[in-house]
Design an enzyme around this catalytic site. Structure first.
Site, PDB file in Angstrom:
ATOM      1  N   HIS A  69       0.617   5.974  -6.658  1.00 20.35           N
ATOM      2  CA  HIS A  69      -0.023   4.817  -7.313  1.00 20.35           C
ATOM      3  C   HIS A  69       0.778   4.409  -8.557  1.00 20.35           C
ATOM      4  CE1 HIS A  69      -4.011   6.450  -5.533  1.00 20.35           C
ATOM      5  NE2 HIS A  69      -3.754   5.307  -4.908  1.00 20.35           N
ATOM      6  N   LYS A  93     -17.771   4.809   0.175  1.00 24.72           N
ATOM      7  CA  LYS A  93     -16.932   6.008   0.152  1.00 24.72           C
ATOM      8  C   LYS A  93     -17.555   7.061  -0.741  1.00 24.72           C
ATOM      9  CE  LYS A  93     -12.261   4.523   1.187  1.00 24.72           C
ATOM     10  NZ  LYS A  93     -10.918   4.318   0.643  1.00 24.72           N
ATOM     11  N   ARG A 142       2.683   2.412   2.622  1.00 22.72           N
ATOM     12  CA  ARG A 142       3.473   3.644   2.750  1.00 22.72           C
ATOM     13  C   ARG A 142       4.116   3.771   4.116  1.00 22.72           C
ATOM     14  NH1 ARG A 142      -1.611   7.093   1.109  1.00 22.72           N
ATOM     15  NH2 ARG A 142      -2.342   5.516   2.574  1.00 22.72           N
TER      16      ARG A 142
HETATM   17  O1  PNS Z   1      -7.882   2.519  -2.391  1.00 27.95           O
HETATM   18  P1  PNS Z   1      -8.612   1.847  -1.253  1.00 27.95           P
HETATM   19  O2  PNS Z   1      -9.869   2.602  -0.935  1.00 27.95           O
HETATM   20  O3  PNS Z   1      -7.736   1.626  -0.054  1.00 27.95           O
HETATM   21  O4  PNS Z   1      -9.056   0.382  -1.794  1.00 27.95           O
HETATM   22  C1  PNS Z   1      -9.775  -0.499  -0.964  1.00 27.95           C
HETATM   23  C2  PNS Z   1     -10.281  -1.706  -1.775  1.00 27.95           C
HETATM   24  C3  PNS Z   1     -11.089  -1.226  -2.951  1.00 27.95           C
HETATM   25  C4  PNS Z   1      -9.099  -2.494  -2.277  1.00 27.95           C
HETATM   26  C5  PNS Z   1     -11.151  -2.588  -0.823  1.00 27.95           C
HETATM   27  O5  PNS Z   1     -12.147  -1.822  -0.257  1.00 27.95           O
HETATM   28  C6  PNS Z   1     -11.753  -3.780  -1.536  1.00 27.95           C
HETATM   29  O6  PNS Z   1     -11.093  -4.764  -1.785  1.00 27.95           O
HETATM   30  N1  PNS Z   1     -13.053  -3.671  -1.904  1.00 27.95           N
HETATM   31  C7  PNS Z   1     -13.759  -4.732  -2.610  1.00 27.95           C
HETATM   32  C8  PNS Z   1     -14.746  -5.453  -1.681  1.00 27.95           C
HETATM   33  C9  PNS Z   1     -14.063  -6.577  -0.909  1.00 27.95           C
HETATM   34  O7  PNS Z   1     -13.531  -7.518  -1.470  1.00 27.95           O
HETATM   35  N2  PNS Z   1     -14.094  -6.446   0.423  1.00 27.95           N
HETATM   36  C10 PNS Z   1     -13.487  -7.417   1.328  1.00 27.95           C
HETATM   37  C11 PNS Z   1     -12.107  -6.984   1.725  1.00 27.95           C
HETATM   38  S1  PNS Z   1     -11.409  -8.081   2.885  1.00 27.95           S
END
Ligand code: PNS
Length: 215
Positions: A69, A93, A142
């Site tokens: 990160h 989660k 990745r």
């Molecule tokens: O580190 P992660 O768990 O891969 O992050 C995922 C994250 C937080 C970026 C994704 O779940 C997200 O954007 N959540 C916010 C809710 C949202 O906008 N959902 C629609 C996505 S298309």
């Protein structure tokens, strides 16, 4: 740091007053504004260019933040004036670290990088990005296995808010196998995670699992 003054400044209103009324008024008005800034050595257009900020959001669970990160944040900082690292309230989660712990660990590690801000967000990512006046969402890529989900999310986000672009950045090769999930598993089983996460995170993982062993 600032742009150098290059355009000669003309603060007289007489030249524009000689021309047609509408244009003259507009020009005169602009000239007054220019004169207000006359004590500065930069023109309005130079100041405008200077103050345009390119801002990106780097969202994620960061449970916990890894060296991968941090590498992505460093790369994003080279492309954007400001990077907002945004921890999602992700109810679906089951996180090991609480939201506050994840924010604290990011504050201790990533906030050291210039012009990186740590925050949290709730709700839709694109709405948060637009509210922050960010033009891009950064995601780390990745391996090919990441691609399918990331691609779907990027296109869905674009559908929801066309003004926010998703930019994929690849971390250093040595971090391509790294994930928060694997780091947690290694730490839980007593393995050494010191080359995968910053010292503060390794310490926090040690404490977490020592506490859970005592229970
Ligand atoms: O580190 P992660 O768990 O891969 O992050 C995922 C994250 C937080 C970026 C994704 O779940 C997200 O954007 N959540 C916010 C809710 C949202 O906008 N959902 C629609 C996505 S298309």
């Amino acid at each position: 740091m600032f742009p150098s003054a290059s355009e000669p400044r003309d603060c007289s209103r007489s030249r524009s007053a000689k021309r047609g009324a509408g244009i003259a008024n507009t020009r005169a008005h602009l000239n007054v504004e220019r004169c207000a800034l006359n004590s500065l050595p930069w023109t309005l257009s130079e100041l405008n260019v200077f103050f345009i900020m390119r801002r990106a959001i780097y969202p994620g669970s960061f449970d916990p933040v890894t060296n991968g990160h941090l590498d992505v944040i460093e790369r994003a900082r080279k492309l954007f004036d400001e990077v907002i690292v945004a921890v999602a309230h992700n109810d679906e989660k089951q996180a090991l670290f609480s939201l506050q712990e994840r924010l604290d660990l990011l504050q201790e590690t990533a906030a050291k990088i210039d012009n990186v801000r740590i925050t949290q967000f709730d709700g839709l990512l694109v709405e948060f990005a637009a509210a922050q006046k960010a033009t891009a969402v950064i995601r780390g890529l990745r391996a090919v296995s990441d691609f399918e989900f990331e691609f779907q999310m990027a296109l869905m986000n674009r559908k929801l808010e066309a003004s926010v672009e998703t930019i994929f950045l690849m971390p250093k090769e040595e971090f391509t196998y790294l994930s928060s999930r694997l780091v947690k598993e290694i730490a839980r089983l007593g393995g050494d995670v010191s080359s995968f996460v910053p010292p503060a995170v390794a310490k926090a993982l040690g404490k977490k699992f020592a506490a859970s062993k005592k229970k």
